[in-house]
Design an enzyme around this catalytic site. Sequence first.
Site, mmCIF file in Angstrom:
data_model
loop_
_atom_site.group_PDB
_atom_site.id
_atom_site.type_symbol
_atom_site.label_atom_id
_atom_site.label_comp_id
_atom_site.label_asym_id
_atom_site.label_seq_id
_atom_site.Cartn_x
_atom_site.Cartn_y
_atom_site.Cartn_z
ATOM 1 N N SER A 65 0.812 -1.502 0.156
ATOM 2 C CA SER A 65 -0.364 -0.177 -0.104
ATOM 3 C C SER A 65 1.180 0.857 0.129
ATOM 4 C CB SER A 65 -1.169 -0.244 1.190
ATOM 5 O OG SER A 65 -1.262 -1.072 0.944
ATOM 6 N N GLU A 66 -0.015 2.350 -0.401
ATOM 7 C CA GLU A 66 0.977 3.765 -0.565
ATOM 8 C C GLU A 66 0.022 4.981 0.031
ATOM 9 O OE1 GLU A 66 2.794 4.051 -4.672
ATOM 10 O OE2 GLU A 66 3.879 2.714 -3.920
ATOM 11 N N SER B 184 -6.836 0.057 -1.294
ATOM 12 C CA SER B 184 -7.709 -0.882 -2.327
ATOM 13 C C SER B 184 -7.625 -1.185 -3.651
ATOM 14 C CB SER B 184 -9.043 -0.427 -1.640
ATOM 15 O OG SER B 184 -9.383 -0.293 -0.296
ATOM 16 N N GLY C 37 -20.351 -1.991 32.485
ATOM 17 C CA GLY C 37 -19.704 -0.998 32.439
ATOM 18 C C GLY C 37 -18.085 -1.744 32.608
ATOM 19 N N GLU D 272 -5.112 -6.597 4.682
ATOM 20 C CA GLU D 272 -5.453 -7.732 3.123
ATOM 21 C C GLU D 272 -6.978 -7.549 2.707
ATOM 22 O OE1 GLU D 272 -3.493 -11.404 4.423
ATOM 23 O OE2 GLU D 272 -2.008 -9.963 5.778
ATOM 24 N N SER E 140 -13.603 -5.130 3.367
ATOM 25 C CA SER E 140 -14.635 -5.973 3.820
ATOM 26 C C SER E 140 -15.535 -5.861 2.115
ATOM 27 C CB SER E 140 -16.139 -5.668 4.443
ATOM 28 O OG SER E 140 -14.904 -6.615 5.912
HETATM 29 N N1 CAA Z 1 -4.848 -13.482 -8.591
HETATM 30 C C1 CAA Z 1 -4.291 -14.560 -9.352
HETATM 31 N N2 CAA Z 1 -4.966 -13.113 -10.513
HETATM 32 C C2 CAA Z 1 -5.299 -12.149 -9.931
HETATM 33 C C3 CAA Z 1 -6.556 -12.450 -9.188
HETATM 34 C C4 CAA Z 1 -6.126 -13.688 -8.461
HETATM 35 N N3 CAA Z 1 -6.478 -13.730 -6.966
HETATM 36 N N4 CAA Z 1 -7.407 -11.629 -9.050
HETATM 37 C C5 CAA Z 1 -7.326 -10.632 -10.486
HETATM 38 N N5 CAA Z 1 -6.118 -11.363 -11.093
HETATM 39 C C6 CAA Z 1 -5.165 -10.808 -12.417
HETATM 40 C C7 CAA Z 1 -6.883 -10.547 -13.358
HETATM 41 O O1 CAA Z 1 -6.913 -11.865 -13.713
HETATM 42 C C8 CAA Z 1 -6.026 -9.406 -13.892
HETATM 43 O O2 CAA Z 1 -5.295 -10.512 -14.978
HETATM 44 P P1 CAA Z 1 -5.743 -9.778 -16.636
HETATM 45 O O3 CAA Z 1 -5.830 -9.132 -16.783
HETATM 46 O O4 CAA Z 1 -4.442 -11.168 -16.899
HETATM 47 O O5 CAA Z 1 -6.582 -10.729 -16.783
HETATM 48 C C9 CAA Z 1 -5.133 -8.444 -13.809
HETATM 49 O O6 CAA Z 1 -4.908 -9.876 -11.910
HETATM 50 C C10 CAA Z 1 -5.561 -6.983 -12.436
HETATM 51 O O7 CAA Z 1 -6.775 -8.246 -12.334
HETATM 52 P P2 CAA Z 1 -8.108 -6.310 -12.253
HETATM 53 O O8 CAA Z 1 -8.109 -5.939 -12.922
HETATM 54 O O9 CAA Z 1 -9.083 -7.403 -11.005
HETATM 55 O O10 CAA Z 1 -7.308 -6.070 -11.355
HETATM 56 P P3 CAA Z 1 -8.281 -4.938 -10.067
HETATM 57 O O11 CAA Z 1 -6.911 -3.576 -10.301
HETATM 58 O O12 CAA Z 1 -9.589 -4.249 -10.291
HETATM 59 O O13 CAA Z 1 -7.845 -4.909 -8.805
HETATM 60 C C11 CAA Z 1 -8.739 -6.321 -6.230
HETATM 61 C C12 CAA Z 1 -8.017 -6.039 -8.059
HETATM 62 C C13 CAA Z 1 -9.606 -7.221 -6.019
HETATM 63 C C14 CAA Z 1 -9.689 -5.163 -6.160
HETATM 64 C C15 CAA Z 1 -7.160 -5.548 -5.563
HETATM 65 O O14 CAA Z 1 -7.041 -4.502 -6.027
HETATM 66 C C16 CAA Z 1 -7.597 -6.014 -4.183
HETATM 67 O O15 CAA Z 1 -7.851 -7.295 -3.372
HETATM 68 N N6 CAA Z 1 -6.747 -5.067 -3.666
HETATM 69 C C17 CAA Z 1 -7.618 -4.776 -2.467
HETATM 70 C C18 CAA Z 1 -6.129 -4.467 -1.628
HETATM 71 C C19 CAA Z 1 -5.281 -4.758 -0.369
HETATM 72 O O16 CAA Z 1 -5.971 -6.620 -0.409
HETATM 73 N N7 CAA Z 1 -4.628 -4.162 -0.021
HETATM 74 C C20 CAA Z 1 -3.880 -4.960 1.684
HETATM 75 C C21 CAA Z 1 -2.212 -4.730 2.116
HETATM 76 S S1 CAA Z 1 -1.914 -5.589 2.853
HETATM 77 C C22 CAA Z 1 -1.743 -5.222 3.987
HETATM 78 O O17 CAA Z 1 -3.418 -5.175 3.939
HETATM 79 C C23 CAA Z 1 -1.102 -6.771 4.749
HETATM 80 C C24 CAA Z 1 -1.294 -6.226 5.931
HETATM 81 O O18 CAA Z 1 -0.194 -5.132 6.914
HETATM 82 C C25 CAA Z 1 -1.431 -7.343 7.720
#
Ligand code: CAA
Length: 380
Positions: A126-127, A132, A340, A363, A366
């Site tokens: 993340s940045e 998301s 309380g 991660e 919801s």
């Molecule tokens: N596995 C493999 N490939 C995947 C996939 C998966 N689960 N989901 C999508 N893809 C592929 C897609 O098929 C697509 O490829 P093609 O163009 O070849 O078809 C490519 O990846 C891009 O996918 P999208 O167009 O669906 O991408 P998007 O920008 O619309 O985003 C999203 C999808 C599900 C919203 C994703 O951005 C996401 O999960 N966002 C949430 C981010 C997140 O979970 N951050 C957590 C930070 S880490 C953290 O929290 C750790 C901590 O501190 C504990």
Amino acid sequence: MNFQLTEEQILIQKTARAFADNELAPGVVERDDKKIWPREGVKQMGELGFMGMMVDPKWDGGGMDSISYTIAMEEISRVEASSGVVMSVNNSLVCYLLEKFGSDFLKEKYLKPLASGKKLGAFSLSEPQSGSDASNMRTIAKKEGDHYIISGTKNWVTNGINSNYVILFAVTEKGIGYKGVSCFIVEKGWDGLETGKPENKLGIRASDTCELYFDNVKVPVENLIGKEGEGFTIALVILDAGRIGIASQAIGIAQASLNASVSYSRERIQFGKPIAKNQANQFKIADMAMEIEAARLLIRQAAWKKDQKQNYGHIASMAKVYASEVAMRASTQCVQIHGGFGYMRESGIERLMRDAKITQIYEGTSEIQRIVIARELLKK
Ligand code: CAA
């Protein structure tokens, strides 16, 4: 279909439960209050083999299945969700990523010490402008000879302060969206990598979260994980697995809420009888237990499907969104049952509610989980 845990899984459950109750429980309220990182607990989790549970023993991991991992995560998080997230990040987001996508050179150099708990990892995706919308990152990696020069700022990095190695996502080719994202492993202490101050959080306060600043950090080309441009796919594949860990953390918090609610409502006397005699409290307890059982089944199904190499990402998302909502409801009702007393810091009860909240956010929120689930159902 067999719902019985194996002998090995039962042993892991007993070991994790005893460790959490005997070693993590003392001082848990103080660590939360004063933001003290559970250093001794993390060291012991490494010695118990909990920091690289699913990694092949040839890379110094535990060689266990994903269900065992969910069981241990739940038991640890039942007592201290902060220790749970330290463990979850190292296991699912760092070790699993290196084992699945890293070269043998990187596995030898980084996975071995990470899986054996001698070193700790962080995951830096993340940045400020990309949470998301994870691929919308600005951190840039420019190839110069046998190095990449990396500059940018990363946010909300769990283990950011206490880790030794950081999985880092950066743009190697601008203007082509997620296809320009690459994945690296970077060592803390390299010139140009600075750690921000610890964030002051609502919950999981004993875990550390910070910003990381990269200012022309020189990263050897062999520290690229996978190929250039594969980084975003790597992140999504790994987050599918990570979400099983966070769901398990959530259900640990929910189980702690249920346990505390049962014991307090039996002991607390009001109007001349234990408050457990009141249907209003019995129904709360029944709902908690019912939802926890359902969430646990979803989590174990996701873990089982992962190990069977079946398509499991949307089930992991279901498990995470459901378990985190169960944790929020159970912990809120738990505070209500404690009245309380439960609202007071020293009770250790309100911490459950504060810790539960993050499981609906990190991660993947919801809302993002529901997008992942719906996309899978609606795809042609
Ligand atoms: N596995 C493999 N490939 C995947 C996939 C998966 N689960 N989901 C999508 N893809 C592929 C897609 O098929 C697509 O490829 P093609 O163009 O070849 O078809 C490519 O990846 C891009 O996918 P999208 O167009 O669906 O991408 P998007 O920008 O619309 O985003 C999203 C999808 C599900 C919203 C994703 O951005 C996401 O999960 N966002 C949430 C981010 C997140 O979970 N951050 C957590 C930070 S880490 C953290 O929290 C750790 C901590 O501190 C504990």
